[in-house]
Design an enzyme around this catalytic site. Structure first.
Site, mmCIF file in Angstrom:
data_model
loop_
_atom_site.group_PDB
_atom_site.id
_atom_site.type_symbol
_atom_site.label_atom_id
_atom_site.label_comp_id
_atom_site.label_asym_id
_atom_site.label_seq_id
_atom_site.Cartn_x
_atom_site.Cartn_y
_atom_site.Cartn_z
ATOM 1 N N SER A 124 0.961 -1.210 0.171
ATOM 2 C CA SER A 124 -0.080 -0.055 0.135
ATOM 3 C C SER A 124 0.880 1.319 0.113
ATOM 4 C CB SER A 124 -0.741 -0.150 1.475
ATOM 5 O OG SER A 124 -1.517 1.241 1.725
ATOM 6 N N TYR A 148 -2.169 -0.952 11.033
ATOM 7 C CA TYR A 148 -2.253 -1.651 9.758
ATOM 8 C C TYR A 148 -1.124 -1.366 8.587
ATOM 9 C CZ TYR A 148 -3.573 -1.304 4.710
ATOM 10 O OH TYR A 148 -3.740 -1.389 3.385
ATOM 11 N N LYS A 152 1.940 -3.913 6.738
ATOM 12 C CA LYS A 152 2.427 -3.971 5.290
ATOM 13 C C LYS A 152 3.872 -3.549 5.271
ATOM 14 C CE LYS A 152 -1.609 -4.417 3.249
ATOM 15 N NZ LYS A 152 -1.838 -5.782 2.413
HETATM 16 N N1 UFG Z 1 -12.319 11.121 3.706
HETATM 17 C C1 UFG Z 1 -13.139 12.206 3.925
HETATM 18 N N2 UFG Z 1 -14.530 11.648 4.503
HETATM 19 C C2 UFG Z 1 -14.665 10.286 4.691
HETATM 20 C C3 UFG Z 1 -13.507 9.425 4.144
HETATM 21 C C4 UFG Z 1 -12.648 9.835 3.838
HETATM 22 O O1 UFG Z 1 -13.275 13.422 3.804
HETATM 23 O O2 UFG Z 1 -15.750 10.048 5.091
HETATM 24 C C5 UFG Z 1 -11.149 11.802 2.764
HETATM 25 C C6 UFG Z 1 -9.755 11.460 3.660
HETATM 26 O O3 UFG Z 1 -9.575 12.420 4.584
HETATM 27 C C7 UFG Z 1 -8.770 11.519 2.434
HETATM 28 C C8 UFG Z 1 -9.681 10.894 1.535
HETATM 29 O O4 UFG Z 1 -10.903 11.213 1.625
HETATM 30 O O5 UFG Z 1 -8.379 12.670 2.113
HETATM 31 C C9 UFG Z 1 -9.524 9.272 1.038
HETATM 32 O O6 UFG Z 1 -9.778 8.598 2.109
HETATM 33 P P1 UFG Z 1 -9.761 7.007 2.191
HETATM 34 O O7 UFG Z 1 -10.208 6.657 3.577
HETATM 35 O O8 UFG Z 1 -10.769 6.749 1.223
HETATM 36 O O9 UFG Z 1 -8.292 6.544 1.818
HETATM 37 P P2 UFG Z 1 -7.021 6.822 2.471
HETATM 38 O O10 UFG Z 1 -6.008 7.500 1.652
HETATM 39 O O11 UFG Z 1 -6.973 7.276 3.946
HETATM 40 O O12 UFG Z 1 -6.827 5.453 2.828
HETATM 41 C C10 UFG Z 1 -6.333 4.573 1.680
HETATM 42 C C11 UFG Z 1 -6.537 3.119 2.253
HETATM 43 C C12 UFG Z 1 -5.550 2.639 3.121
HETATM 44 C C13 UFG Z 1 -4.218 2.881 2.565
HETATM 45 C C14 UFG Z 1 -4.209 4.222 2.090
HETATM 46 C C15 UFG Z 1 -2.573 4.288 1.106
HETATM 47 O O13 UFG Z 1 -7.892 2.875 2.984
HETATM 48 O O14 UFG Z 1 -5.774 1.263 3.366
HETATM 49 O O15 UFG Z 1 -4.976 4.518 1.155
HETATM 50 O O16 UFG Z 1 -2.488 5.823 0.873
HETATM 51 F F1 UFG Z 1 -3.309 2.612 3.360
#
Ligand code: UFG
Length: 341
Positions: A124, A148, A152
């Site tokens: 990841s 988590y 990885k």
């Molecule tokens: N976000 C919101 N509201 C929500 C959910 C997410 O504003 O309800 C924002 C987060 O702050 C972020 C973006 O949307 O800016 C993406 O969030 P995600 O949770 O969809 O994804 P992440 O980038 O946080 O995490 C994902 C995977 C992880 C992995 C990571 C690697 O979920 O498993 O990418 O960069 F590790």
């Protein structure tokens, strides 16, 4: 060629299974269905007209793995199985270490015993921690901030050590950015348990009227509109990256590492507005507090995968949103809909 797909009923794996079967590979899936549904296997079989050999087993059961390797002539493994929720991993670190780390150790021991030394591992972009600059290349320093992510990175480290000790291994570490979308048939897609943690499944539930609004986690990041920027990639593009990685392993490359992303970053608001365009309806959202541990921006440099694998993501954001919405409309309750027992 017969490939073992661990965690093969999950979101990325089910799309990879479609591509594998389409490319002529035989598939054996091992999945404990902790976070996935057997229905995804049936749907993949229906979509492709091909059979998958399925074992409902945990990779933490070394004996069960051994029996599978004894019975099936497995030549390579794609290792997806693992727990993957960042927040949950902070509450239950031992479960994450047990499942992700111990499970991988058992898998590697059994692979070694049966002389199967080709592995594609689901890593990841989380292993880059807070990147110093963008876009992110594979040689950036690695660090993590939650259990988590640590699993990885530790698995990557284990695999690097394993390769140092035995150069007969061929290992591809694939660092995924943010997979969204679904197969364009609408037959398979992302089906998280409960309230989704990730942005796209959350927006889909709001768009479908199941949740009231999207909480946008902060609008004071150093990004064009202040909301978080990520490299969203269509899950089918991500899936084809695995086929290219498997092909690469057949050339005996040793241990190789690739970013799988598009190289483009989109903000949370851009994702919401793009989906609004697709569904022709407003999606309510509110700016709320930043989520602890989130970073402002994260997107990949994808040159290495393009040059060495001959792979690049081709599906644009519109398509990612259309396919995600199509899946949601056809399966409002995920795989519970149309489950044929
Ligand atoms: N976000 C919101 N509201 C929500 C959910 C997410 O504003 O309800 C924002 C987060 O702050 C972020 C973006 O949307 O800016 C993406 O969030 P995600 O949770 O969809 O994804 P992440 O980038 O946080 O995490 C994902 C995977 C992880 C992995 C990571 C690697 O979920 O498993 O990418 O960069 F590790």
């Amino acid at each position: 060629m017969k490939v073992l797909v661990t965690g093969g009923a999950g979101f990325i794996a089910s799309h990879t299974n479609v591509e594998l079967l389409g490319a002529g590979y035989d598939i054996v899936v091992v999945d404990n269905l902790a976070n996935s549904s057997k229905e995804s296997i049936r749907r993949v079989e229906r979509l492709t007209g091909k059979k998958i050999t399925f074992y409902e087993e945990s990779i933490c059961d070394e004996k069960a793995l051994d029996e599978i390797f004894a019975k099936e002539q497995i030549e390579a493994v794609i290792h997806f199985a693992g727990l993957k929720a960042v927040g949950e991993s902070c509450e239950k670190p031992l479960e994450y270490f047990d499942n992700n780390l111990c499970g991988t150790i058992y898998l590697l021991k059994v692979m070694k015993k049966y002389g199967v030394k080709s592995l594609v591992f689901s890593s990841s972009a989380t292993v880059y921690g807070l990147p110093e600059k963008l876009p992110i290349t594979e040689d950036f320093p690695l660090s993590v901030s939650n259990p988590y992510g640590r699993t990885k990175l530790m698995i990557e480290d284990m695999l690097r050590d394993l390769y140092q000790a035995d150069k007969e291994w061929n290992i591809a570490l694939l660092r995924y950015f943010n997979p969204i979308g679904a197969h364009e048939s609408g037959e398979i897609g992302e089906d998280p348990n409960g309230i989704p943690n990730n942005l796209m499944p959350y927006i889909l539930k709001v768009a479908a009227g199941e949740l009231d609004y999207v909480g946008v986690f902060g609008d004071d990041y150093n990004t064009p509109d202040g909301t978080g920027v990520r490299d969203y990639i269509h899950v089918v593009d991500l899936a084809t990256g695995h086929i290219k990685a498997l092909e690469k392993l057949q050339q005996n490359p040793g241990l190789v590492t690739y970013n799988l992303g598009t190289g483009k970053g989109y903000s949370v608001l851009e994702i919401i507005h793009n989906l609004e365009k697709v569904i022709k309806k407003q999606i309510p959202y509110k700016i709320v507090e930043r989520r602890p541990g989130d970073i402002g921006s994260c997107y990949a440099d994808v040159t290495k995968a393009k040059e060495e694998l001959g792979w690049e993501a081709v599906k644009e954001l519109d398509k990612m949103c259309q396919d995600a919405w199509n899946w949601k409309c056809k399966n409002p309750n995920g795989y519970q809909d149309g489950q044929a027992e």
